[in-house]
Design an enzyme around this catalytic site. Structure first.
Site, PDB file in Angstrom:
ATOM      1  N   HIS A  34      46.190  39.373  33.047  1.00  0.00           N
ATOM      2  CA  HIS A  34      46.928  38.111  32.853  1.00  0.00           C
ATOM      3  C   HIS A  34      47.358  37.500  34.187  1.00  0.00           C
ATOM      4  O   HIS A  34      48.397  36.864  34.265  1.00  0.00           O
ATOM      5  CB  HIS A  34      48.138  38.318  31.929  1.00  0.00           C
ATOM      6  CG  HIS A  34      47.722  38.553  30.500  1.00  0.00           C
ATOM      7  ND1 HIS A  34      47.412  37.530  29.636  1.00  0.00           N
ATOM      8  CD2 HIS A  34      47.530  39.700  29.804  1.00  0.00           C
ATOM      9  CE1 HIS A  34      47.072  38.025  28.457  1.00  0.00           C
ATOM     10  NE2 HIS A  34      47.120  39.352  28.531  1.00  0.00           N
ATOM     11  N   ASP A  36      44.681  36.027  36.152  1.00  0.00           N
ATOM     12  CA  ASP A  36      43.613  35.106  36.608  1.00  0.00           C
ATOM     13  C   ASP A  36      43.968  33.650  36.361  1.00  0.00           C
ATOM     14  O   ASP A  36      43.549  32.779  37.101  1.00  0.00           O
ATOM     15  CB  ASP A  36      42.240  35.472  36.026  1.00  0.00           C
ATOM     16  CG  ASP A  36      42.174  35.458  34.510  1.00  0.00           C
ATOM     17  OD1 ASP A  36      43.217  35.376  33.831  1.00  0.00           O
ATOM     18  OD2 ASP A  36      41.038  35.534  33.982  1.00  0.00           O
ATOM     19  N   ALA A 128      36.548  43.020  20.572  1.00  0.00           N
ATOM     20  CA  ALA A 128      37.350  44.214  20.856  1.00  0.00           C
ATOM     21  C   ALA A 128      38.034  44.100  22.210  1.00  0.00           C
ATOM     22  O   ALA A 128      38.635  45.054  22.674  1.00  0.00           O
ATOM     23  CB  ALA A 128      36.456  45.455  20.809  1.00  0.00           C
ATOM     24  N   GLY A 129      37.890  42.961  22.867  1.00  0.00           N
ATOM     25  CA  GLY A 129      38.525  42.792  24.175  1.00  0.00           C
ATOM     26  C   GLY A 129      37.628  43.213  25.324  1.00  0.00           C
ATOM     27  O   GLY A 129      38.096  43.433  26.435  1.00  0.00           O
ATOM     28  N   LEU A 130      36.312  43.331  25.049  1.00  0.00           N
ATOM     29  CA  LEU A 130      35.380  43.698  26.124  1.00  0.00           C
ATOM     30  C   LEU A 130      34.533  42.497  26.562  1.00  0.00           C
ATOM     31  O   LEU A 130      33.472  42.642  27.151  1.00  0.00           O
ATOM     32  CB  LEU A 130      34.462  44.836  25.671  1.00  0.00           C
ATOM     33  CG  LEU A 130      35.161  46.147  25.322  1.00  0.00           C
ATOM     34  CD1 LEU A 130      34.145  47.194  24.893  1.00  0.00           C
ATOM     35  CD2 LEU A 130      35.975  46.673  26.506  1.00  0.00           C
ATOM     36  N   SER A 131      35.008  41.306  26.225  1.00  0.00           N
ATOM     37  CA  SER A 131      34.365  40.061  26.665  1.00  0.00           C
ATOM     38  C   SER A 131      32.992  39.829  26.076  1.00  0.00           C
ATOM     39  O   SER A 131      32.091  39.326  26.754  1.00  0.00           O
ATOM     40  CB  SER A 131      34.258  39.994  28.192  1.00  0.00           C
ATOM     41  OG  SER A 131      35.508  39.806  28.731  1.00  0.00           O
ATOM     42  N   GLU A 165      34.666  27.554  27.166  1.00  0.00           N
ATOM     43  CA  GLU A 165      35.553  28.337  26.306  1.00  0.00           C
ATOM     44  C   GLU A 165      36.894  27.617  26.141  1.00  0.00           C
ATOM     45  O   GLU A 165      37.460  27.555  25.054  1.00  0.00           O
ATOM     46  CB  GLU A 165      35.767  29.733  26.905  1.00  0.00           C
ATOM     47  CG  GLU A 165      36.735  30.550  26.100  1.00  0.00           C
ATOM     48  CD  GLU A 165      36.284  31.976  25.808  1.00  0.00           C
ATOM     49  OE1 GLU A 165      35.181  32.377  26.215  1.00  0.00           O
ATOM     50  OE2 GLU A 165      37.060  32.675  25.148  1.00  0.00           O
ATOM     51  N   ASP A 177      36.580  36.945  33.089  1.00  0.00           N
ATOM     52  CA  ASP A 177      35.545  37.525  32.224  1.00  0.00           C
ATOM     53  C   ASP A 177      34.162  36.977  32.561  1.00  0.00           C
ATOM     54  O   ASP A 177      33.194  37.733  32.713  1.00  0.00           O
ATOM     55  CB  ASP A 177      35.859  37.238  30.746  1.00  0.00           C
ATOM     56  CG  ASP A 177      37.206  37.799  30.334  1.00  0.00           C
ATOM     57  OD1 ASP A 177      37.764  38.608  31.094  1.00  0.00           O
ATOM     58  OD2 ASP A 177      37.701  37.417  29.255  1.00  0.00           O
TER      59      ASP A 177
HETATM   60  C1  GLA Z   1      41.219  37.528  28.503  1.00  0.00           C
HETATM   61  C2  GLA Z   1      40.878  36.258  29.272  1.00  0.00           C
HETATM   62  C3  GLA Z   1      40.854  36.528  30.783  1.00  0.00           C
HETATM   63  C4  GLA Z   1      42.147  37.212  31.241  1.00  0.00           C
HETATM   64  C5  GLA Z   1      42.451  38.415  30.344  1.00  0.00           C
HETATM   65  C6  GLA Z   1      43.776  39.042  30.669  1.00  0.00           C
HETATM   66  O1  GLA Z   1      40.215  38.479  28.636  1.00  0.00           O
HETATM   67  O2  GLA Z   1      39.624  35.752  28.872  1.00  0.00           O
HETATM   68  O3  GLA Z   1      40.638  35.313  31.479  1.00  0.00           O
HETATM   69  O4  GLA Z   1      43.202  36.318  31.290  1.00  0.00           O
HETATM   70  O5  GLA Z   1      42.460  38.067  28.979  1.00  0.00           O
HETATM   71  O6  GLA Z   1      43.758  39.617  31.924  1.00  0.00           O
END
Ligand code: GLA
Length: 396
Positions: A34, A36, A128-131, A165, A177
């Site tokens: 959090h 970026d 799942a938070g892995l982009s 996005e 990401d």
């Molecule tokens: C998500 C967002 C990123 C970043 C993270 C937290 O993955 O896409 O840009 O802010 O949360 O670090």
């Protein structure tokens, strides 16, 4: 649902006339969460769980895309992207909004795109938070760029995907990401300054692996809570700027100066700002200790990052806290924290290679007995970023 077969072979078998094969990785973030969207520095790594895309150009101005893992297909009119409907007027499924968003941003920057047919398969867990969304965005951006013969720097491509996005999907994310997915380097983390856009690969500690533990908790609140955290940071910047007009982002605030100004901030803005400022400092320290091959101190920094995400930024949850606490007590585990936005999703664990299998088994058993849920673990290594393979057709 992930497809059982090899995703690369699957997409090629499903689209034998493909002209391009594109692969884009997921990412974990090792520290710098959090920050970026606050002009901070981050330390992600692309991982060897990837999305594969086979692509063939089409004459007609349509995107015909099949997601093999979901057994779903869509046909989207390239001249009607903003409507977010398929060619019959039906609302698009969520996954297909990402390719639409990327096509839309290319068009809105004045590029003319022609149609394509594509098949996607992946061994990267979705949502799942892995982009996985950034991986799909970057993969399609490379497809459009290559088919239309557009010259573009990788960083610019990542920025286009980020704008897609934020403007089309409505998640006002930072650049981490899309950067990590497009710039990954095998066996390295990426030290990336989101303000100057300078970056450098940093070798990961030898004899360690990155274990991803997927809590299975879906991140329903992610979009609204994520945007809300951003607004809280913006409020903090506005108020800090009244104290010192040289402050334009939380990156501009050193921790000692912050201690002086903190009293002028209401909660929760004050604790959000404190997290960001201390987290940026954690990333700086990480680069130093990693250069010294001090994996133990780096692991401690990861744990500290998680505590701050839990208590100050408040983006953790019971499941993620449990996973980090468990990991901390297991042999071979050097560091653990939630990775990505939080609110569910995965933890990333830095684990000594010889202990990795046992670590996964112990984590699974503990999670099962606490939540009656199967914990899915992935032993990952840092991998290369997205790339395009042109497929040479056999001449008959
Ligand atoms: C998500 C967002 C990123 C970043 C993270 C937290 O993955 O896409 O840009 O802010 O949360 O670090």
């Amino acid at each position: 649902m992930l497809n059982a077969g090899n995703p690369r072979e699957l997409v090629l078998a499903s689209l034998p006339e493909a002209a391009l094969l594109i692969s884009a990785p997921g990412r974990v973030n090792l520290i710098g969460e959090h920050v970026d969207y606050n002009m901070g520095i981050v330390l992600p790594a692309a991982v060897d769980r990837r999305v594969w895309l086979a692509v063939k150009p089409l004459e007609a101005p349509i995107l015909r895309i099949t997601a093999l893992d979901l057994e779903e297909s869509v046909e989207i009119n390239l001249n009607n992207l903003a409507a977010r409907v398929d060619r019959k007027g039906k609302p698009l499924p969520l996954w297909s909004l990402y390719p639409s968003a990327v096509a839309w941003i290319f068009q809105s920057k004045g590029y003319t795109l022609s149609g394509l047919e594509a098949c996607i398969a992946s061994n990267l867990p979705m949502r799942a938070g892995l982009s996985s969304s950034a991986a799909i965005e970057v993969a399609f951006a490379l497809a459009f760029q290559t088919l239309a013969g557009i010259e573009m720097e990788r960083m610019h491509l990542a920025q286009l995907c980020q704008t897609a996005e934020s403007s089309f999907i409505g998640v006002h994310c930072g650049l981490m990401d899309q950067f990590a997915v497009s710039h990954g380097v095998a066996r390295h983390a990426l030290f990336f300054d989101t303000r100057s856009l300078e970056w450098q690969p940093i070798p990961l500690p030898p004899d360690t692996v990155l274990v991803v533990a997927d809590s299975g908790k879906k991140r329903e609140l992610a979009k609204s809570a994520y945007n809300q955290r951003q607004q809280e940071c913006q409020l903090a910047v506005q108020l800090l700027n009244r104290q010192n007009p040289a402050i334009h982002s939380l990156r501009d605030v050193e921790i000692d100066a912050f201690k002086k100004y903190e009293q002028f901030l209401p909660q929760p803005a004050a604790k959000r700002a404190r997290h960001v400022i201390e987290e940026i400092e954690r990333v700086q320290r990480s680069a130093i200790v990693l250069a010294e091959e001090d994996a133990v101190t780096f692991g401690q920094i990861m744990f500290a990052g998680h505590i701050s995400l839990r208590d100050l930024y408040e983006v953790s949850c019971e499941e993620l806290d449990f996973l980090v606490e468990m990991a901390a007590g297991l042999p071979g585990c050097l560091g653990a924290k939630l990775t990505g936005a939080g609110f569910g999703g995965c933890t990333v664990n830095l684990v000594r290679k010889p202990e990795a299998e046992l670590f996964c088994e112990q984590m699974q058993a503990a999670y099962q007995s606490r939540f009656s849920v199967d914990l899915i673990t992935h032993i990952c290594r840092a991998d290369r970023g997205a790339y395009v393979e042109k497929i040479e057709k056999a001449v008959h």
